[in-house]
Design an enzyme around this catalytic site. Sequence first.
Site, PDB file in Angstrom:
ATOM      1  N   HIS A 103       0.839  -1.210   0.000  1.00 62.65           N
ATOM      2  CA  HIS A 103       0.000   0.000   0.000  1.00 62.65           C
ATOM      3  C   HIS A 103       0.868   1.252   0.000  1.00 62.65           C
ATOM      4  CE1 HIS A 103       0.426   1.225   4.301  1.00 62.65           C
ATOM      5  NE2 HIS A 103       0.614  -0.073   4.505  1.00 62.65           N
ATOM      6  N   ASP A 105      -0.626   4.393   0.563  1.00 66.84           N
ATOM      7  CA  ASP A 105      -1.220   5.439   1.388  1.00 66.84           C
ATOM      8  C   ASP A 105      -0.515   5.437   2.742  1.00 66.84           C
ATOM      9  OD1 ASP A 105      -2.465   2.879   1.830  1.00 66.84           O
ATOM     10  OD2 ASP A 105      -3.906   3.883   3.144  1.00 66.84           O
ATOM     11  N   ASP A 134       6.418   1.824   6.147  1.00 69.27           N
ATOM     12  CA  ASP A 134       5.015   1.401   6.028  1.00 69.27           C
ATOM     13  C   ASP A 134       4.283   2.313   5.044  1.00 69.27           C
ATOM     14  OD1 ASP A 134       2.540   0.245   6.509  1.00 69.27           O
ATOM     15  OD2 ASP A 134       2.274   1.208   8.451  1.00 69.27           O
ATOM     16  N   GLU A 173      -5.221   1.235   2.757  1.00 65.94           N
ATOM     17  CA  GLU A 173      -4.922   0.261   3.807  1.00 65.94           C
ATOM     18  C   GLU A 173      -5.018   0.878   5.197  1.00 65.94           C
ATOM     19  OE1 GLU A 173      -2.171  -1.933   6.585  1.00 65.94           O
ATOM     20  OE2 GLU A 173      -2.152   0.150   5.936  1.00 65.94           O
ATOM     21  N   GLU A 174      -4.653   2.152   5.320  1.00 70.96           N
ATOM     22  CA  GLU A 174      -4.547   2.763   6.641  1.00 70.96           C
ATOM     23  C   GLU A 174      -5.902   3.088   7.276  1.00 70.96           C
ATOM     24  OE1 GLU A 174      -1.984   2.797   8.287  1.00 70.96           O
ATOM     25  OE2 GLU A 174      -0.217   2.927   7.005  1.00 70.96           O
ATOM     26  N   ASP A 197       4.746  -5.728   3.897  1.00 71.81           N
ATOM     27  CA  ASP A 197       4.388  -4.541   4.669  1.00 71.81           C
ATOM     28  C   ASP A 197       5.317  -4.388   5.867  1.00 71.81           C
ATOM     29  OD1 ASP A 197       3.111  -2.519   6.172  1.00 71.81           O
ATOM     30  OD2 ASP A 197       1.174  -3.059   5.320  1.00 71.81           O
TER      31      ASP A 197
END
Length: 259
Positions: A103, A105, A134, A173-174, A197
């Site tokens: 991801h 974001d 991350d 994702e967040e 991740d």
Amino acid sequence: MVENAALTAMPSDELLEQCIDRYLDEHWEDIVADIDRLVRIPSFEDLGAAAEGAPYGPGPRKALNAALAMANDMGFEVHDDAGHVGYADLVGASEEQLGIIGHIDVVPAGPGWHFEPYQVTRKDGYLLGRGVIDDKGPSVVALHAMDLWRRMQLDGLAPQLPYTLRFIFGVNEETRMDDVHYYRAHHADPAFLFTPDAEFPVCYGEKGIYHSLMTSADVPVEQRTVISLEGGTAVNAVPGHAQAVVRAGVCELPAAQGI
């Protein structure tokens, strides 16, 4: 120097390690530049600014554009699902897929940074910046691993994979993982998938997020011990700053040293 040779089987561990070392020697600065390219984009969710093609706001949309352009420049087949998610394929001998999902974001930077959060800073052998761990850094490294195999195929050092290798770029994702829900509603699941991740391979999957709201009975202000409690910029990030206002009588407080 590794000599070119037509292969019909997977390369040996020794040959693969030689190719990896050579790729890192030749492309490390490109890898760091690609991480920096994504880190410079504040790709946190902003539903108030969502629009057609940017369902999670302008930051995730811009980051997805950059990631797909990066993959396209490497020679992969890329696809954009209206800003909900994107993917890049290294086409194999069959349409069945091995998946990688990363991801791009992030949560908002928040306070307390000693370095500019939206750029990569090198210090003591580390790369610092929002999303370096991350998950922009691991995503870029995994994409370059795909590029390594693509180059080995072109050089005759590795065969075409029996399955298509698909890198899925997530952009939600967040918060709610709506990108994954969208993808699964419009595409078949890969036969196998992992995510690089954060501290991969310790982290190799996504467990989802649980949000909760805790309330207490209605207590009159004059009877409250805790007047207010606040901190943080996102529910899934450790607060960089937090504060509480607590009611207490001076005579009830422990004496400070030296007073």
